[in-house]
Design an enzyme around this catalytic site. Structure first.
Site, PDB file in Angstrom:
ATOM      1  N   ASP A 281     120.432  54.378  40.833  1.00  0.00           N
ATOM      2  CA  ASP A 281     120.734  56.071  41.083  1.00  0.00           C
ATOM      3  C   ASP A 281     119.961  56.772  39.850  1.00  0.00           C
ATOM      4  O   ASP A 281     119.513  56.300  38.815  1.00  0.00           O
ATOM      5  CB  ASP A 281     121.688  56.314  41.638  1.00  0.00           C
ATOM      6  CG  ASP A 281     121.821  57.553  42.496  1.00  0.00           C
ATOM      7  OD1 ASP A 281     120.972  58.259  42.481  1.00  0.00           O
ATOM      8  OD2 ASP A 281     122.861  57.857  43.271  1.00  0.00           O
TER       9      ASP A 281
HETATM   10  C1  NOJ Z   1     121.260  61.189  43.042  1.00  0.00           C
HETATM   11  C2  NOJ Z   1     121.936  60.754  44.562  1.00  0.00           C
HETATM   12  O1  NOJ Z   1     123.103  60.183  44.267  1.00  0.00           O
HETATM   13  C3  NOJ Z   1     121.064  59.853  45.359  1.00  0.00           C
HETATM   14  O2  NOJ Z   1     121.879  59.710  46.596  1.00  0.00           O
HETATM   15  C4  NOJ Z   1     119.687  60.248  45.553  1.00  0.00           C
HETATM   16  O3  NOJ Z   1     119.121  59.394  46.559  1.00  0.00           O
HETATM   17  C5  NOJ Z   1     118.956  60.378  44.364  1.00  0.00           C
HETATM   18  N1  NOJ Z   1     119.813  61.377  43.563  1.00  0.00           N
HETATM   19  C6  NOJ Z   1     117.583  60.674  44.249  1.00  0.00           C
HETATM   20  O4  NOJ Z   1     117.398  62.148  44.670  1.00  0.00           O
END
Ligand code: NOJ
Length: 755
Positions: A281
């Site tokens: 993530d």
């Molecule tokens: C953080 C989030 O937790 C995740 O769900 C998302 O896909 C990413 N950012 C990318 O934007």
């Protein structure tokens, strides 16, 4: 397998990896040509900004890095022209010309947003869920996206956690069905088709169980609970062929998911046979430093060895893996393996055949925001609504007389799309006021705001990070309230649209108080005091605590955040053009103190009485019941349904056999309508303590007024299984109880024995 792979396999050209996975000759040849730096470059995922940054960092010098072969993919870039610029840089200017993956968070629709995932799950309609994902894929690929950071399949039993809005609620059985439907919808039959994209299952794993519902917090859970309650939806998505997996921010058994070898290799690859790639993530790799696992070089090496293939935004891999290799801390084979997985995904999307395949400039106009898509979004929205209560059958409204439409969300386009809709444009959303006028053009509809979403300016500021979602009116609260009350008094009926602004739920939006804000509570009380019939249209991204409002003589229609067609869909249901049939997929607590409260909790050794009345030395509270306000699976209709005559086709089941339950369902009310018939199972005696009951089957049935049907639900041998103390999937002989009914409190029951 795509046709190309099949042909190669037949020619005997397919090689095998240690995971007995087929190798793709084109990818192997490319790997031969790559330097170590180029391989590491493929593991780097950047965002040039312009989209929604969900961390403090936005990537820099992206162009130079692409030219240098230091980027494997981008996200936050969209539109055929813009993506082409990036893709041409990679293809024409980098040494090996490897195309980029182009990712995006298409969480509930691309431009044609539809209900937030928690809302969509309330439809209990897997065909519709798949159609929704298909539409999202068609729109997103038309705009150059080939990889979607969805579905989010995290089981969530804590409505304080704002991201409960992004998933399918509390239940692993339903969650697994939805995970599968979404993967199928995004990926279709052929990943290289121009209207399908790679799915990315997230957040692996257990993110929904963060302590105290606080986002990004720690998770600590037994393996038995993981396997039985939290892991099934991820596994279902993998079994459905999901091409990629995103790690979660939290730790699992003391090791952050992003660097957790047990999770990413032993479980995901070795036990489940996942052969796609794993991405971190947003900066979750770097966050392992704060988690206490070492410096950037150490955590990057740890994550690679654990099974992470791609590093989102943090550039830990890019900046340290070579050094780690030189110091003997990681092997070239580990880097090559990760790179291979990323390249295979690119190959499977067809990017090696044609890097510009998703970049047809004619497609956006043809495929995005079409009438068909808006119609589908409207349908999805109305199917997601849950009628929580219908006092005096106030709903549906007749299209006549004078309707007072009040509340801070009644004329608020900016709050219709819901959280995580960065690709949507709220200006295109239909407000509820507009929807009412569209559907009931000859009815008198008078509007007053009545209250601010919240009067707390500090709170509003925190919520308004992506623009004004809570606007505090210059007029005094008293003034607004008086106006609304006066309007109510001169109307035949009042519809009050209240609840949460879009960004009051979602990422980094945990709340410790999940009631309707006080400003709106005052409005509701004052409206009820007028003695006029009142219907609340309740909007939120999570279960709320509404014990006070539930006691009032009001009807309550829960509409989540419905998406671009919000107003039309709400009007369809409020005026009875569609009879609501949604069912809650997460339990609604009486108060925050009951959390976590969910239907499949353990029985305990000291269960409370059937009546839920307090008993000393039993497992209960002095100051609240054990039962939630609204159980999992709850949802009413404008008509009524009666369940009778539950039967099982056998009393004894042998190992490996299934069993069928049949119930008679009668529409006893005045409207045609749909009902979600739900089957719950209790494994009465087994080697590990069983849940009180667990959802194991459901069917959505349409019945005309007065109609009666026999509804059968078959339990497969697998439905009788659970993970035992050794984490083996088994069914154990003994008694089982089957419950069938309208929600998780279903009363009709029958028993059978497994031999
Ligand atoms: C953080 C989030 O937790 C995740 O769900 C998302 O896909 C990413 N950012 C990318 O934007």
């Amino acid at each position: 397998m795509n046709p190309k792979n099949i042909a190669l396999a037949l020619m005997g050209l397919v090689l095998f990896t240690s995971h007995a996975q087929k190798r793709i000759p084109e990818v192997e040849q490319l790997l031969q040509k790559m330097t170590l730096e180029e391989k590491i470059g493929q593991l780097n995922l950047l965002t040039p900004g312009g989209g929604v940054a969900t961390g403090a960092v936005v990537s820099e010098n992206v162009e130079a890095k692409i030219r240098a072969g230091k980027v494997g993919g981008l996200f936050g870039v969209a539109g055929p022209e813009k993506v082409r610029v990036a893709q041409e840089l990679a293809v024409k200017k980098s040494r090996l010309g490897i195309p980029l993956l182009i990712g995006s968070d298409v969480i509930h629709g691309y431009r044609t947003t539809y209900p937030i995932p928690l809302g969509l799950s309330s439809s209990w309609d897997m065909d519709l869920v798949e159609q929704a994902a298909q539409m999202a894929a068609k729109e997103a690929t038309a705009d150059g996206i080939n990889w979607n950071f969805s579905p989010m399949v995290d089981i969530a039993r804590d409505p304080r956690w704002g991201r409960i809005s992004e998933g399918a609620g509390e239940d692993p059985y339903l969650g697994s069905k939805i995970a599968k439907a979404m993967v199928k919808g995004y990926q279709g039959e052929d990943l290289s088709a121009s209207h399908t994209m790679l799915a990315c299952v997230k957040h692996f794993a257990l993110y929904g169980a963060v302590e105290a519902g606080r986002d990004y917090h720690s998770v600590d859970m037994s393996k038995i609970k993981m396997f039985n309650q939290y892991l099934p939806p991820y596994k279902a998505a993998i079994d459905a062929g999901a091409a990629s997996v995103m790690t979660s921010f939290n730790d699992v058994d003391g090791v952050p998911a992003t660097g957790n070898k047990w999770l990413l290799t032993d479980l995901l690859r070795d036990r489940w046979g996942f052969d796609g790639f794993v991405v971190s993530d947003y900066t979750s790799l770097n966050e392992m430093i704060a988690h206490g696992l070492g410096d950037l070089q150490a955590v990057s090496a740890l994550a690679l060895k654990a099974g992470l293939d791609m590093d989102m935004v943090g550039e830990g891999f890019l900046t340290s893996l070579k050094k780690s290799f030189e110091e003997g801390k990681v092997t070239e084979a580990a880097i090559t393996n990760a790179c291979r997985r990323v390249l295979e995904a690119k190959y499977n999307t067809g990017l090696f055949d044609d890097p510009y395949r998703y970049l047809n400039t004619k497609r956006p106009e043809k495929d995005i925001l079409t009438d068909y898509n808006r119609e589908l979004s409207r349908k999805l929205a109305s199917r997601s609504f849950v009628l929580l209560k219908n006092h005096n059958s106030v709903l549906p409204l007749e299209k006549k007389g004078k309707i007072a439409l009040v509340g801070p969300l009644a004329d608020s386009k900016e709050n219709m799309l819901g959280t995580w809709a960065p690709t949507g444009d709220f200006r295109l959303a239909v407000s509820i006021l507009e929807g009412f006028k569209n559907i009931a053009p000859t009815t008198e509809i008078a509007y007053a705001k009545g209250a601010n979403i919240s009067d707390d300016a500090d709170f509003a500021k925190r919520v308004n990070v992506f623009g004004p979602r809570i606007s505090i009116n210059e007029r005094s609260s008293k003034d607004m309230l008086q106006e609304a009350v006066a309007l109510a008094k001169t109307s035949d009926v009042v519809v009050a649209v209240v609840g949460e602004a879009t960004e009051m739920s979602g990422e980094s939006s945990s709340r410790t108080d999940i009631s309707i804000p006080e400003s709106q509570k005052r409005l509701i009380r004052a409206l009820v005091e007028t003695g006029k019939p009142v219907a609340l249209v309740l909007m939120s991204g999570r279960p709320l605590t509404i014990a006070e409002e539930y006691e009032m003589p009001v009807s309550i229609l829960q509409v989540w955040h419905p998406g671009i067609e919000a107003g039309n869909a709400i009007a369809d249901v409020v005026f009875g053009d569609y009879n609501p049939a949604g069912k809650l997929t997460a339990t609604w607590p009486v108060n925050v103190g009951q959390i976590p409260v969910y239907h499949s909790a353990k029985v305990t050794g000291r269960p409370p009485s059937e009546s839920d009345a307090f008993q000393k030395f039993k497992s209960n509270y002095l100051d609240a019941p054990n039962a939630p306000l609204l159980p999992f699976g709850h949802g009413l209709s404008y008509t009524t349904f009666e369940y009778s005559n539950l039967k099982l086709d056998k009393k004894q089941v042998r190992q490996g056999e299934g069993i069928t339950a049949t119930v008679t369902l009668t529409n006893t009310g005045d409207y045609d309508g749909e009902e979600v018939v739900q089957l719950y199972l209790r494994d009465v005696v087994r080697s590990i303590t069983p849940p009180k009951r667990q959802l194991k089957g459901f069917q959505k049935i349409m019945l005309r007024k007065g109609e009666r049907k026999e509804v059968s639900i078959t339990l497969s041998p697998d439905d009788l299984k659970f993970y035992n103390g050794q984490l083996e999937l088994v069914s154990e002989p003994g008694e089982f109880e089957v419950f069938v009914g309208t929600n998780s409190d279903a009363e009709l029951s029958k028993s059978f024995t497994l031999k």
